[in-house]
Motif scaffolding. Structure first.
Motif, PDB file in Angstrom:
ATOM      1  N   LEU B 201       0.793  -1.225   0.000  1.00 10.50           N
ATOM      2  CA  LEU B 201       0.000   0.000   0.000  1.00 10.50           C
ATOM      3  C   LEU B 201       0.829   1.280   0.000  1.00 10.50           C
ATOM      4  O   LEU B 201       0.436   2.271  -0.590  1.00 10.50           O
ATOM      5  N   GLY B 202       1.977   1.255   0.665  1.00  9.50           N
ATOM      6  CA  GLY B 202       2.771   2.486   0.756  1.00  9.50           C
ATOM      7  C   GLY B 202       4.010   2.465  -0.115  1.00  9.50           C
ATOM      8  O   GLY B 202       4.886   3.313   0.037  1.00  9.50           O
ATOM      9  N   ALA B 203       4.101   1.503  -1.027  1.00  9.17           N
ATOM     10  CA  ALA B 203       5.336   1.345  -1.805  1.00  9.17           C
ATOM     11  C   ALA B 203       5.182   1.908  -3.217  1.00  9.17           C
ATOM     12  O   ALA B 203       4.073   1.944  -3.756  1.00  9.17           O
ATOM     13  N   PRO B 204       6.283   2.328  -3.816  1.00  7.53           N
ATOM     14  CA  PRO B 204       6.217   2.841  -5.187  1.00  7.53           C
ATOM     15  C   PRO B 204       5.813   1.748  -6.185  1.00  7.53           C
ATOM     16  O   PRO B 204       5.904   0.560  -5.881  1.00  7.53           O
ATOM     17  N   SER B 205       5.399   2.183  -7.371  1.00  2.83           N
ATOM     18  CA  SER B 205       4.998   1.237  -8.413  1.00  2.83           C
ATOM     19  C   SER B 205       6.226   0.480  -8.930  1.00  2.83           C
ATOM     20  O   SER B 205       7.371   0.884  -8.686  1.00  2.83           O
ATOM     21  N   VAL B 206       5.961  -0.580  -9.687  1.00  6.11           N
ATOM     22  CA  VAL B 206       7.054  -1.354 -10.283  1.00  6.11           C
ATOM     23  C   VAL B 206       7.881  -0.441 -11.190  1.00  6.11           C
ATOM     24  O   VAL B 206       9.114  -0.489 -11.181  1.00  6.11           O
ATOM     25  N   GLU B 207       7.201   0.376 -11.954  1.00  3.79           N
ATOM     26  CA  GLU B 207       7.895   1.269 -12.890  1.00  3.79           C
ATOM     27  C   GLU B 207       8.850   2.199 -12.137  1.00  3.79           C
ATOM     28  O   GLU B 207      10.016   2.363 -12.528  1.00  3.79           O
ATOM     29  N   GLU B 208       8.357   2.769 -11.044  1.00  2.29           N
ATOM     30  CA  GLU B 208       9.205   3.684 -10.256  1.00  2.29           C
ATOM     31  C   GLU B 208      10.413   2.946  -9.675  1.00  2.29           C
ATOM     32  O   GLU B 208      11.526   3.463  -9.668  1.00  2.29           O
ATOM     33  N   ARG B 209      10.169   1.739  -9.198  1.00  4.40           N
ATOM     34  CA  ARG B 209      11.283   0.955  -8.633  1.00  4.40           C
ATOM     35  C   ARG B 209      12.329   0.671  -9.709  1.00  4.40           C
ATOM     36  O   ARG B 209      13.541   0.779  -9.468  1.00  4.40           O
ATOM     37  N   LEU B 210      11.833   0.310 -10.903  1.00  2.00           N
ATOM     38  CA  LEU B 210      12.778  -0.043 -11.960  1.00  2.00           C
ATOM     39  C   LEU B 210      13.543   1.181 -12.465  1.00  2.00           C
ATOM     40  O   LEU B 210      14.707   1.065 -12.864  1.00  2.00           O
ATOM     41  N   LEU B 211      12.908   2.334 -12.421  1.00  2.00           N
ATOM     42  CA  LEU B 211      13.637   3.551 -12.816  1.00  2.00           C
ATOM     43  C   LEU B 211      14.751   3.849 -11.811  1.00  2.00           C
ATOM     44  O   LEU B 211      15.860   4.247 -12.188  1.00  2.00           O
ATOM     45  N   GLY B 235      -5.364 -14.904 -12.924  1.00  2.00           N
ATOM     46  CA  GLY B 235      -4.758 -13.920 -13.818  1.00  2.00           C
ATOM     47  C   GLY B 235      -3.333 -13.550 -13.442  1.00  2.00           C
ATOM     48  O   GLY B 235      -2.749 -12.630 -14.014  1.00  2.00           O
ATOM     49  N   TRP B 236      -2.757 -14.268 -12.471  1.00  3.16           N
ATOM     50  CA  TRP B 236      -1.407 -13.918 -12.007  1.00  3.16           C
ATOM     51  C   TRP B 236      -0.375 -14.041 -13.120  1.00  3.16           C
ATOM     52  O   TRP B 236       0.574 -13.259 -13.202  1.00  3.16           O
ATOM     53  N   GLU B 237      -0.576 -15.033 -13.986  1.00  5.77           N
ATOM     54  CA  GLU B 237       0.437 -15.316 -15.016  1.00  5.77           C
ATOM     55  C   GLU B 237       0.702 -14.085 -15.875  1.00  5.77           C
ATOM     56  O   GLU B 237       1.855 -13.687 -16.064  1.00  5.77           O
ATOM     57  N   LYS B 238      -0.372 -13.497 -16.386  1.00  4.61           N
ATOM     58  CA  LYS B 238      -0.234 -12.366 -17.306  1.00  4.61           C
ATOM     59  C   LYS B 238       0.471 -11.197 -16.607  1.00  4.61           C
ATOM     60  O   LYS B 238       1.399 -10.599 -17.163  1.00  4.61           O
ATOM     61  N   GLU B 239       0.067 -10.929 -15.380  1.00  3.57           N
ATOM     62  CA  GLU B 239       0.612  -9.743 -14.703  1.00  3.57           C
ATOM     63  C   GLU B 239       2.073  -9.941 -14.269  1.00  3.57           C
ATOM     64  O   GLU B 239       2.848  -8.992 -14.296  1.00  3.57           O
ATOM     65  N   TYR B 240       2.416 -11.148 -13.850  1.00  2.00           N
ATOM     66  CA  TYR B 240       3.827 -11.368 -13.488  1.00  2.00           C
ATOM     67  C   TYR B 240       4.702 -11.343 -14.745  1.00  2.00           C
ATOM     68  O   TYR B 240       5.827 -10.848 -14.713  1.00  2.00           O
ATOM     69  N   GLN B 241       4.156 -11.855 -15.847  1.00  2.00           N
ATOM     70  CA  GLN B 241       4.899 -11.786 -17.111  1.00  2.00           C
ATOM     71  C   GLN B 241       5.138 -10.326 -17.493  1.00  2.00           C
ATOM     72  O   GLN B 241       6.212  -9.979 -17.989  1.00  2.00           O
ATOM     73  N   GLU B 242       4.143  -9.503 -17.257  1.00  2.00           N
ATOM     74  CA  GLU B 242       4.290  -8.069 -17.579  1.00  2.00           C
ATOM     75  C   GLU B 242       5.393  -7.436 -16.739  1.00  2.00           C
ATOM     76  O   GLU B 242       6.177  -6.621 -17.229  1.00  2.00           O
ATOM     77  N   THR B 243       5.460  -7.816 -15.452  1.00  2.00           N
ATOM     78  CA  THR B 243       6.516  -7.258 -14.596  1.00  2.00           C
ATOM     79  C   THR B 243       7.889  -7.721 -15.086  1.00  2.00           C
ATOM     80  O   THR B 243       8.847  -6.932 -15.127  1.00  2.00           O
ATOM     81  N   ILE B 244       7.975  -8.997 -15.464  1.00  2.00           N
ATOM     82  CA  ILE B 244       9.255  -9.518 -15.975  1.00  2.00           C
ATOM     83  C   ILE B 244       9.637  -8.778 -17.255  1.00  2.00           C
ATOM     84  O   ILE B 244      10.798  -8.403 -17.459  1.00  2.00           O
ATOM     85  N   GLU B 245       8.649  -8.526 -18.084  1.00  2.00           N
ATOM     86  CA  GLU B 245       8.883  -7.787 -19.329  1.00  2.00           C
ATOM     87  C   GLU B 245       9.400  -6.374 -19.006  1.00  2.00           C
ATOM     88  O   GLU B 245      10.383  -5.911 -19.589  1.00  2.00           O
ATOM     89  N   GLN B 246       8.741  -5.736 -18.028  1.00  2.00           N
ATOM     90  CA  GLN B 246       9.162  -4.384 -17.612  1.00  2.00           C
ATOM     91  C   GLN B 246      10.596  -4.403 -17.100  1.00  2.00           C
ATOM     92  O   GLN B 246      11.386  -3.521 -17.397  1.00  2.00           O
ATOM     93  N   LEU B 247      10.896  -5.438 -16.303  1.00  2.00           N
ATOM     94  CA  LEU B 247      12.234  -5.551 -15.719  1.00  2.00           C
ATOM     95  C   LEU B 247      13.303  -5.568 -16.815  1.00  2.00           C
ATOM     96  O   LEU B 247      14.244  -4.772 -16.784  1.00  2.00           O
ATOM     97  N   PHE B 248      13.107  -6.454 -17.783  1.00  2.00           N
ATOM     98  CA  PHE B 248      14.175  -6.601 -18.783  1.00  2.00           C
ATOM     99  C   PHE B 248      14.115  -5.533 -19.870  1.00  2.00           C
ATOM    100  O   PHE B 248      15.044  -5.419 -20.665  1.00  2.00           O
ATOM    101  N   SER B 249      13.035  -4.765 -19.880  1.00  2.00           N
ATOM    102  CA  SER B 249      13.004  -3.610 -20.793  1.00  2.00           C
ATOM    103  C   SER B 249      13.749  -2.436 -20.176  1.00  2.00           C
ATOM    104  O   SER B 249      14.080  -1.478 -20.854  1.00  2.00           O
ATOM    105  N   THR B 250      13.961  -2.494 -18.873  1.00  2.00           N
ATOM    106  CA  THR B 250      14.569  -1.357 -18.175  1.00  2.00           C
ATOM    107  C   THR B 250      16.005  -1.651 -17.740  1.00  2.00           C
ATOM    108  O   THR B 250      16.839  -0.742 -17.685  1.00  2.00           O
ATOM    109  N   ILE B 251      16.269  -2.896 -17.413  1.00  3.00           N
ATOM    110  CA  ILE B 251      17.557  -3.272 -16.805  1.00  3.00           C
ATOM    111  C   ILE B 251      18.308  -4.253 -17.700  1.00  3.00           C
ATOM    112  O   ILE B 251      17.707  -5.141 -18.304  1.00  3.00           O
TER     113      ILE B 251
END
Lengths: 356, 358
Positions: B201-211, B235-251
């Motif tokens: 609840l009080g943590a930054p978004s995935v995008e903010e963390r990855l930046l 629906g966990w599969e799709k959303e975790y895949q999206e986070t993994i995608e975000q991770l490797f698009s940024t790092i």
């Protein structure tokens, strides 16, 4: 002067018009007077401790009422109720609500009461009522809860814990106070069953956590349909509550499921039905675990294990050990079972169980 | 996300007024009410999350991760810099471990470093993979304490140790100009967007963390990521895949020291706490069984399925990335990762090797 200890109803009914408001015995601290029943609003009686003081349409209620009516008919009203009549002539029963109800049922329009009419603070009146009540009764769990809840509006918590909890037969601890007082939030329908000992307080504490109120009532009604053991009741409350959270459905909706209705209408005896209903909710709460258990049991059945040889899976199917339990009466039986086990090691069906 | 600022700072009289952490905290929280008094352990529950207790830690700062029997542990070592976290994650185990809501900082840093000096000196042939994110978030108070400006240069000078700073925050400002010499690994806990929104609840978004992670990457830091807790929901599969995608698009995968995976697990006593504090949360109503360590876990077959998917998705994007499972059995390792360490020591040696030679 009427003897306040033996008031003949026939004599009273002949004279009651003249005697309303008449002081019967002025020497008493709370003199006896005739008071009109219509001055008492039975829906608002904050000083009645007894709970439930009237249960409509219930056999238990009818039994004590009939007893009392018959006693008053035969011997008269031996002991007048104690009441408080306030400035606006509104009457509040302090003690003797059942006698009051019996007289009302007899058709009396007034009855002799010990009347407190002086200015007394509500907290004093409540403590007076409580004092009289506790000198006559051991409070049931709902009475305890309601007394504590009421005292919490009148007295500091520490005073309630130290002085009143022991008088209520409870241990003088804050957690006891907090726990018991929670029950006062239960709906009358549930509370009455608790008070009568038909519903266990342990279940009450679980039900109070079920929200909204309609969910509590639905669950309580459901649990009264079959002779569930207490632990079965706990399990069902937990399963249904958690399924409702997980599936975002109401408890009422879940309890009305077709599969449950079919189990309730089945030919099983009452105890078998209770267990079947429990297992149904367990399988709904833990569908994967139940499926694993069923698969294991089918595989185990195919092994045709001899009598007194039992195979158990790892606990919760978490990696770990399988277990055999072997019982034998003599060496011949032991030898036979060990041979069976020895052959089992090369059995494909057994290998499949262990692999999976 | 706004940075944590205490309304009241309670400083232990045992601390020297010239303590660099005390000075830093007072400088960076000028509006807070300051009290100098000793707080007894049994009075901590009277404080609130707005209270920051600055104290002298009496015991050892260095502790092995408690780990757990029956499951493989990476044998991470903990540097006990403080306790508690203001990020209000519904699943946080600290709610069951700690019996108070106040933030606690151990300000006797000189003693902490002396203890480490002695340890590193006594065992010169051992390697120490040390983290500060066990009982608190490593960086959540860094804007106040500036602790990273002490720890990062300290570890930079060590031959046989590395530091892992585990966080969910973007509070990396102090790390920018530090001479870290590759000895500090900055790690983020990642999750799916829905879990971040509903449970962190009080943590930054995935995008903010990855930046923030990318900024650290640009400053030459090694990075790590922890998918822990992985929470199962439709629906966990799709959303975790999206986070993994975000991770490797940024790092860049080459900058990642390790990625850990751990399914949600909890002590039974945490359940009523979550029920009481977070009515909206449904995470505890999934199907759990009691594991061999007494913690509630998803069924083994479900965990295997979750990990196998996560490993596959990560390897599709970063085949060389070093992955490990946190607190899992060899069986689950084999059925999801494809192999298993033979023991805690072997898993430890793999990670120490990454920490030392990355």
């Amino acid at each position: 002067m009427i003897n306040p200890h033996l008031i003949n109803p026939h004599q009273r009914s002949n004279n009651h018009k003249e005697s309303v408001g008449q002081k019967v015995n002025s020497n008493l601290l709370f003199p006896i007077r005739y008071v009109e029943i219509e001055k008492f609003d039975l829906k608002h009686q904050p000083y009645i401790i007894r709970y439930p003081f009237a249960i409509h349409g219930q056999e238990a209620a009818a039994v004590w009422l009939e007893e009392l009516i018959s006693s008053i008919r035969r011997f008269g009203l031996l002991s007048p109720p104690i009441v408080y009549v306030g400035k606006e002539e509104r009457g509040f029963i302090i003690h003797g609500v059942r006698r009051f109800l019996a007289c009302q049922a007899l058709g009396w329009t007034s009855l002799p009461c010990r009347v407190i009419s002086s200015d007394i603070a509500p907290s004093e009146l409540y403590q007076l009522s409580l004092s009289i009540f506790l000198s006559h009764h051991k409070p049931n769990v709902m009475e305890q809860a309601r007394i504590i809840q009421r005292l919490q509006t009148l007295l500091p918590q520490e005073v309630i814990i130290q002085e009143f909890l022991p008088r209520l037969g409870l241990s003088p601890q804050r957690k006891v106070l907090e726990r018991i007082s929670q029950l006062a939030g239960l709906e009358d329908e549930i509370a009455e069953h608790l008070a009568l000992g038909e519903t266990d307080p342990q279940l009450g504490w679980r039900l109070i956590k079920l929200t909204p109120s309609s969910a509590r009532l639905a669950m309580h009604r459901f649990l009264r349909k079959l002779p569930f053991t207490l632990s079965q009741q706990f399990e069902i409350v937990e399963y249904v509550q958690e399924i409702a959270h997980r599936e975002q459905r109401s408890v009422e909706d879940l309890l009305g499921a077709q599969a449950v209705l079919e189990l309730l209408a089945s030919d099983l005896d009452q105890r078998q039905k209770a267990n079947a209903v429990r297992l149904f909710w367990r399988s709904r709460r833990y569908p994967r675990l139940t499926a694993l258990e069923e698969e294991f049991n089918q595989q185990k059945k195919a092994l045709r294990l001899p009598e007194h040889l039992e195979l158990y899976p790892p606990h919760n199917f978490e990696h770990g050990s399988y277990k055999f339990e072997l019982k034998f009466a003599d060496l011949a039986e032991l030898r036979q079972k060990l041979e069976f086990l020895n052959n089992l090691i090369s059995c494909e069906k057994f290998k499949n169980i262990i692999k999976s | 996300m706004p940075l944590y600022l205490p309304k009241r700072i309670i400083i232990s009289p045992q601390l020297s007024s010239s303590s660099p952490l005390v000075e830093s905290i007072l400088r960076h929280a000028p509006c807070a009410q300051v009290e100098y008094r000793k707080i007894d352990q049994d009075c901590l529950h009277l404080l609130t999350a707005d209270d920051l207790v600055v104290t002298r830690h009496q015991g050892s700062f260095y502790k092995p991760c408690p780990g757990t029997q029956h499951y493989l542990c990476c044998q991470y070592k903990i540097l006990h810099i403080g306790a508690n976290c203001p990020l209000s994650c519904t699943y946080c185990i600290l709610q069951a471990y700690l019996d108070h809501p106040a933030m606690v900082v151990h300000a006797n840093v000189e003693e902490m470093l002396s203890e480490l000096d002695e340890l590193f000196f006594r065992f010169p042939s051992s390697f120490f993979r040390i983290g500060t994110g066990e009982l608190t978030d490593s960086l959540v108070l860094d804007h106040l304490t500036g602790l990273s400006t002490i720890l990062v240069p300290y570890f930079a000078a060590q031959k046989n140790a590395c530091l892992e700073l585990k966080t969910k925050t973007t509070n990396v400002g102090h790390l920018k100009d530090l001479d870290h010499r590759g000895k500090t690994i900055v790690a983020w806990s990642l999750n799916s967007a829905s879990v971040v929104c509903r449970e962190e609840l009080g943590a930054p978004s995935v995008e903010e963390r990855l930046l923030a992670a990318r900024a650290c990457q640009e400053w030459g830091y090694r990075l790590a990521f922890h998918f822990d807790p992985i929470i199962y929901y439709p629906g966990w599969e799709k959303e975790y895949q999206e986070t993994i995608e975000q991770l490797f698009s940024t790092i860049k995968p080459s900058r990642i020291a390790w990625i850990s995976l751990g399914c949600f697990r909890y002590l039974p006593r945490l359940k009523p706490i979550i029920q009481e504090k977070f009515h909206h949360s449904r995470i505890i109503y999934e199907e759990f069984i009691q594991g061999l360590d007494g913690k509630m876990r998803y069924l083994e077959i479900l965990r295997q399925q979750i990990y196998a998917n996560m490993v596959r998705w990560i390897r599709q994007r970063a085949p060389e990335c070093f992955l490990y499972l946190c607190m899992e059995s060899p069986k689950v390792w084999r059925n999801s990762v494809g192999f298993a360490p033979a023991s805690n020591q072997e898993l430890q040696s793999w990670l120490d090797h990454r920490g030392r030679n990355f």
